[in-house]
Write a protein that holds these residues in place. Sequence first.
Motif, PDB file in Angstrom:
ATOM      1  N   TYR A   1       2.517   2.767   8.470  1.00 19.12           N
ATOM      2  CA  TYR A   1       1.892   4.079   8.432  1.00 19.12           C
ATOM      3  C   TYR A   1       1.891   4.640   7.016  1.00 19.12           C
ATOM      4  O   TYR A   1       2.879   4.532   6.297  1.00 19.12           O
ATOM      5  CB  TYR A   1       2.664   5.080   9.311  1.00 19.12           C
ATOM      6  CG  TYR A   1       2.290   5.045  10.761  1.00 19.12           C
ATOM      7  CD1 TYR A   1       1.260   5.843  11.255  1.00 19.12           C
ATOM      8  CD2 TYR A   1       2.974   4.220  11.642  1.00 19.12           C
ATOM      9  CE1 TYR A   1       0.919   5.821  12.596  1.00 19.12           C
ATOM     10  CE2 TYR A   1       2.644   4.185  12.980  1.00 19.12           C
ATOM     11  CZ  TYR A   1       1.621   4.992  13.445  1.00 19.12           C
ATOM     12  OH  TYR A   1       1.284   4.959  14.774  1.00 19.12           O
ATOM     13  N   ASN A   2       0.801   5.295   6.673  1.00 20.96           N
ATOM     14  CA  ASN A   2       0.721   6.088   5.455  1.00 20.96           C
ATOM     15  C   ASN A   2       1.706   7.248   5.581  1.00 20.96           C
ATOM     16  O   ASN A   2       1.761   7.887   6.633  1.00 20.96           O
ATOM     17  CB  ASN A   2      -0.716   6.606   5.288  1.00 20.96           C
ATOM     18  CG  ASN A   2      -0.897   7.419   4.033  1.00 20.96           C
ATOM     19  OD1 ASN A   2      -0.260   8.454   3.851  1.00 20.96           O
ATOM     20  ND2 ASN A   2      -1.774   6.962   3.172  1.00 20.96           N
ATOM     21  N   VAL A   3       2.450   7.543   4.516  1.00 21.36           N
ATOM     22  CA  VAL A   3       3.468   8.596   4.585  1.00 21.36           C
ATOM     23  C   VAL A   3       2.867   9.972   4.865  1.00 21.36           C
ATOM     24  O   VAL A   3       3.574  10.869   5.317  1.00 21.36           O
ATOM     25  CB  VAL A   3       4.336   8.653   3.304  1.00 21.36           C
ATOM     26  CG1 VAL A   3       5.154   7.391   3.146  1.00 21.36           C
ATOM     27  CG2 VAL A   3       3.516   8.940   2.074  1.00 21.36           C
ATOM     28  N   ASN A   4       1.584  10.145   4.606  1.00 20.68           N
ATOM     29  CA  ASN A   4       0.934  11.427   4.871  1.00 20.68           C
ATOM     30  C   ASN A   4       0.411  11.547   6.299  1.00 20.68           C
ATOM     31  O   ASN A   4      -0.077  12.611   6.692  1.00 20.68           O
ATOM     32  CB  ASN A   4      -0.220  11.645   3.895  1.00 20.68           C
ATOM     33  CG  ASN A   4       0.279  11.731   2.475  1.00 20.68           C
ATOM     34  OD1 ASN A   4       1.231  12.431   2.165  1.00 20.68           O
ATOM     35  ND2 ASN A   4      -0.353  10.974   1.587  1.00 20.68           N
ATOM     36  N   TYR A   5       0.483  10.473   7.060  1.00 21.53           N
ATOM     37  CA  TYR A   5      -0.067  10.464   8.420  1.00 21.53           C
ATOM     38  C   TYR A   5       0.897   9.788   9.395  1.00 21.53           C
ATOM     39  O   TYR A   5       0.526   8.876  10.124  1.00 21.53           O
ATOM     40  CB  TYR A   5      -1.422   9.749   8.443  1.00 21.53           C
ATOM     41  CG  TYR A   5      -2.422  10.378   7.519  1.00 21.53           C
ATOM     42  CD1 TYR A   5      -3.066  11.558   7.862  1.00 21.53           C
ATOM     43  CD2 TYR A   5      -2.691   9.804   6.273  1.00 21.53           C
ATOM     44  CE1 TYR A   5      -3.974  12.154   6.989  1.00 21.53           C
ATOM     45  CE2 TYR A   5      -3.598  10.391   5.397  1.00 21.53           C
ATOM     46  CZ  TYR A   5      -4.233  11.562   5.770  1.00 21.53           C
ATOM     47  OH  TYR A   5      -5.126  12.151   4.908  1.00 21.53           O
TER      48      TYR A   5
ATOM     49  N   LYS B   1       0.827  -1.221   0.000  1.00 18.87           N
ATOM     50  CA  LYS B   1       0.000   0.000   0.000  1.00 18.87           C
ATOM     51  C   LYS B   1       0.858   1.268   0.000  1.00 18.87           C
ATOM     52  O   LYS B   1       0.322   2.360   0.035  1.00 18.87           O
ATOM     53  CB  LYS B   1      -0.905   0.028   1.234  1.00 18.87           C
ATOM     54  CG  LYS B   1      -1.900  -1.107   1.300  1.00 18.87           C
ATOM     55  CD  LYS B   1      -2.679  -1.010   2.611  1.00 18.87           C
ATOM     56  CE  LYS B   1      -3.533  -2.229   2.830  1.00 18.87           C
ATOM     57  NZ  LYS B   1      -4.168  -2.205   4.169  1.00 18.87           N
ATOM     58  N   GLY B   2       2.174   1.095   0.018  1.00 17.94           N
ATOM     59  CA  GLY B   2       3.065   2.250   0.075  1.00 17.94           C
ATOM     60  C   GLY B   2       3.263   2.778   1.484  1.00 17.94           C
ATOM     61  O   GLY B   2       3.818   3.861   1.667  1.00 17.94           O
ATOM     62  N   GLU B   3       2.853   2.011   2.489  1.00 15.61           N
ATOM     63  CA  GLU B   3       2.999   2.429   3.881  1.00 15.61           C
ATOM     64  C   GLU B   3       4.376   2.022   4.404  1.00 15.61           C
ATOM     65  O   GLU B   3       4.961   1.037   3.952  1.00 15.61           O
ATOM     66  CB  GLU B   3       1.913   1.782   4.740  1.00 15.61           C
ATOM     67  CG  GLU B   3       0.511   2.178   4.344  1.00 15.61           C
ATOM     68  CD  GLU B   3      -0.546   1.320   5.013  1.00 15.61           C
ATOM     69  OE1 GLU B   3      -1.611   1.883   5.340  1.00 15.61           O
ATOM     70  OE2 GLU B   3      -0.314   0.093   5.203  1.00 15.61           O
TER      71      GLU B   3
END
Length: 150
Positions: free
Chosen positions: A124-128, A29-31
């Motif tokens: 973790y999502n890179v934006n959060y 997912k890119g996390e």
Amino acid sequence: MEYYKELRKFVGHSPLILPGSVVIIVNEKGELLLQERDNYFWGLPGGLMNLGESLIETAKREVFEETGLQINNLILLDVLSGPDYFYKNPNDDELYSVTAVYTTTDYIGELMPDMDESKSLKFYNVNYLPEKMEQEYKDCINAYLRTLNR
């Protein structure tokens, strides 16, 4: 025994140069995989080099010890060093960190945090990303994010 602990017997609290590796593990997912440390701050799996190890071997060993994951196909993103990476520990030990920052999407195994060094592991999502993260880990993640913007 860890190499730097042996050196401390001879140099006391004087500054040491300590090489190590961290790995940014990215899922489908890119996390990014982060590790909650005992101090409730989040960071990346990794640690200090042992005698006779390469930086890649250090990365693989530390990730396995701290997460239970086996990693391959590491890509070197950056090497962090210099005055921004000087630390004075609460026990007065001084050190300059030299950290190889790797990334990979190639991992197998089940997440199993080493309870001596971790409270938990989470993607973790890179934006959060969590706010409680030391600057060195933020710098590592920024090295990864720069590769996304190329």
